[in-house]
Scaffold this motif. Structure first.
Motif, PDB file in Angstrom:
ATOM      1  N   ARG A 239       0.830  -1.196   0.000  1.00 22.17           N
ATOM      2  CA  ARG A 239       0.000   0.000   0.000  1.00 22.17           C
ATOM      3  C   ARG A 239       0.869   1.252   0.000  1.00 22.17           C
ATOM      4  NH1 ARG A 239      -2.031   4.025   2.846  1.00 22.17           N
ATOM      5  NH2 ARG A 239      -4.158   4.726   2.378  1.00 22.17           N
ATOM      6  N   ILE A 240       0.516   2.200  -0.880  1.00 23.05           N
ATOM      7  CA  ILE A 240       1.242   3.464  -0.975  1.00 23.05           C
ATOM      8  C   ILE A 240       0.256   4.603  -0.762  1.00 23.05           C
ATOM      9  CG2 ILE A 240       2.530   4.997  -2.529  1.00 23.05           C
ATOM     10  CD1 ILE A 240       3.653   2.549  -3.910  1.00 23.05           C
ATOM     11  N   ASN A 241       0.633   5.535   0.079  1.00 25.77           N
ATOM     12  CA  ASN A 241      -0.218   6.697   0.339  1.00 25.77           C
ATOM     13  C   ASN A 241      -0.366   7.510  -0.947  1.00 25.77           C
ATOM     14  OD1 ASN A 241      -1.389   9.127   1.198  1.00 25.77           O
ATOM     15  ND2 ASN A 241      -0.376   9.013   3.190  1.00 25.77           N
ATOM     16  N   PRO A 242      -1.602   7.665  -1.470  1.00 27.41           N
ATOM     17  CA  PRO A 242      -1.786   8.407  -2.735  1.00 27.41           C
ATOM     18  C   PRO A 242      -1.341   9.857  -2.656  1.00 27.41           C
ATOM     19  CG  PRO A 242      -3.904   7.958  -1.674  1.00 27.41           C
ATOM     20  CD  PRO A 242      -2.873   7.168  -0.933  1.00 27.41           C
ATOM     21  N   ALA A 243      -1.195  10.397  -1.436  1.00 26.74           N
ATOM     22  CA  ALA A 243      -0.757  11.789  -1.289  1.00 26.74           C
ATOM     23  C   ALA A 243       0.670  11.991  -1.794  1.00 26.74           C
ATOM     24  CB  ALA A 243      -0.863  12.217   0.173  1.00 26.74           C
ATOM     25  N   LEU A 244       1.442  10.899  -1.908  1.00 30.97           N
ATOM     26  CA  LEU A 244       2.795  11.005  -2.458  1.00 30.97           C
ATOM     27  C   LEU A 244       2.782  11.531  -3.895  1.00 30.97           C
ATOM     28  CD1 LEU A 244       4.461   7.677  -1.230  1.00 30.97           C
ATOM     29  CD2 LEU A 244       5.271   9.981  -0.719  1.00 30.97           C
ATOM     30  N   PHE A 245       1.692  11.315  -4.601  1.00 32.99           N
ATOM     31  CA  PHE A 245       1.636  11.680  -6.016  1.00 32.99           C
ATOM     32  C   PHE A 245       0.900  12.997  -6.256  1.00 32.99           C
ATOM     33  CE2 PHE A 245       1.582   7.017  -5.541  1.00 32.99           C
ATOM     34  CZ  PHE A 245       2.822   6.736  -6.068  1.00 32.99           C
TER      35      PHE A 245
END
Length: 256
Positions: A239-245
């Motif tokens: 899982r990757i925090n979408p806020a990174l993008f």
């Protein structure tokens, strides 16, 4: 006459089922890929005189609900480039790219006209850092041959509109195995027909069901410089925090 008829039928059948260059590119494009990736890499830049500079970069990538890809790169070391952040967001008409340089303190959008500019002093350009659209090129299967122990398709791709491409021609050696379908060598020719750069991929490793390159090297034959990306740590489908993008992360380096 019967023998000739049989040979003719065999030849016609092989032509019907022969693979084209476009077929290969479409197979590669539709091959299942991870929903997300997280990598820690070392980037080594080698000058013509043999001197080297090393960079440590952390990278995240994912696909959104529309199956469009996002990628963020954060430079961790050395101090001269620390906290430089580079964002690529795919859209229906191409890719949007932004870079944050700490020394400038602001985000700069990478214009399409800057696509052939060097990325962070490497032999990779901004356009090299993101994939192109296979419909932008005409593709031709030149041959099939072995390379580095793999059976490969050799596909030539020529832009339909040269003004929209930094290269005049690309030739790729793509592993035929349907489970892999990765180009392990790419020759990049400039618009004068000169072989400008050669990209090579080595040390493929299967991680959680996906084949990941251990290293990717871009060698510039015209200036004798090269840049190598070496994977130090790879995670897939975490899982990757979408806020990174989001563009906000480019400026702050923080996620909520």
């Amino acid at each position: 006459m019967k023998k000739l008829l049989v040979i003719g039928l065999l030849l016609s059948t092989s032509l019907i089922y022969s693979v084209t260059g476009l077929d290969v590119m479409e197979m590669m494009e539709t091959k299942k890929s991870p929903d997300s990736t997280h990598m820690l890499v070392e980037l080594i830049i080698t000058e013509a005189n043999g001197s080297e500079k090393s960079r440590v970069v952390e990278m995240w990538g994912n696909s959104d609900s529309n199956e469009l890809s996002n990628q963020i790169m954060v430079f961790r070391a050395p101090a001269s480039v620390k906290d430089t952040r580079f964002l690529i967001k795919e859209n229906e008409s191409g890719d949007d790219k932004w870079i944050f340089m700490p020394a400038l303190g602001k985000v700069r959008r990478i214009a399409a006209s800057d696509g052939d500019s060097a990325f962070m002093g490497t032999e990779f350009t901004y356009d090299d850092m993101s994939g192109g659209d296979i419909d932008d090129d005409n593709h031709k299967l030149l041959k099939e041959e072995s390379l580095d122990g793999y059976e490969c398709y050799v596909v030539e791709s020529i832009p339909k509109d040269l003004s929209d491409s930094q290269y005049g021609r690309r030739v790729q050696w793509i592993i035929k195995d349907s489970d892999i379908l990765i180009p392990i060598k790419v020759e990049l020719y400039n618009k004068d027909g000169e072989l400008n750069k050669v990209l090579t991929i080595r040390d493929l490793e299967k991680i959680d069901g996906f084949w990941i390159p251990g290293s990717t090297k871009m060698a510039n034959l015209l200036n004798d410089r090269s840049s190598v990306i070496i994977n130090k740590k790879v995670e897939v489908n975490k899982r990757i925090n979408p806020a990174l993008f989001e563009k906000r992360f480019l400026t702050t380096g923080r996620v909520k």
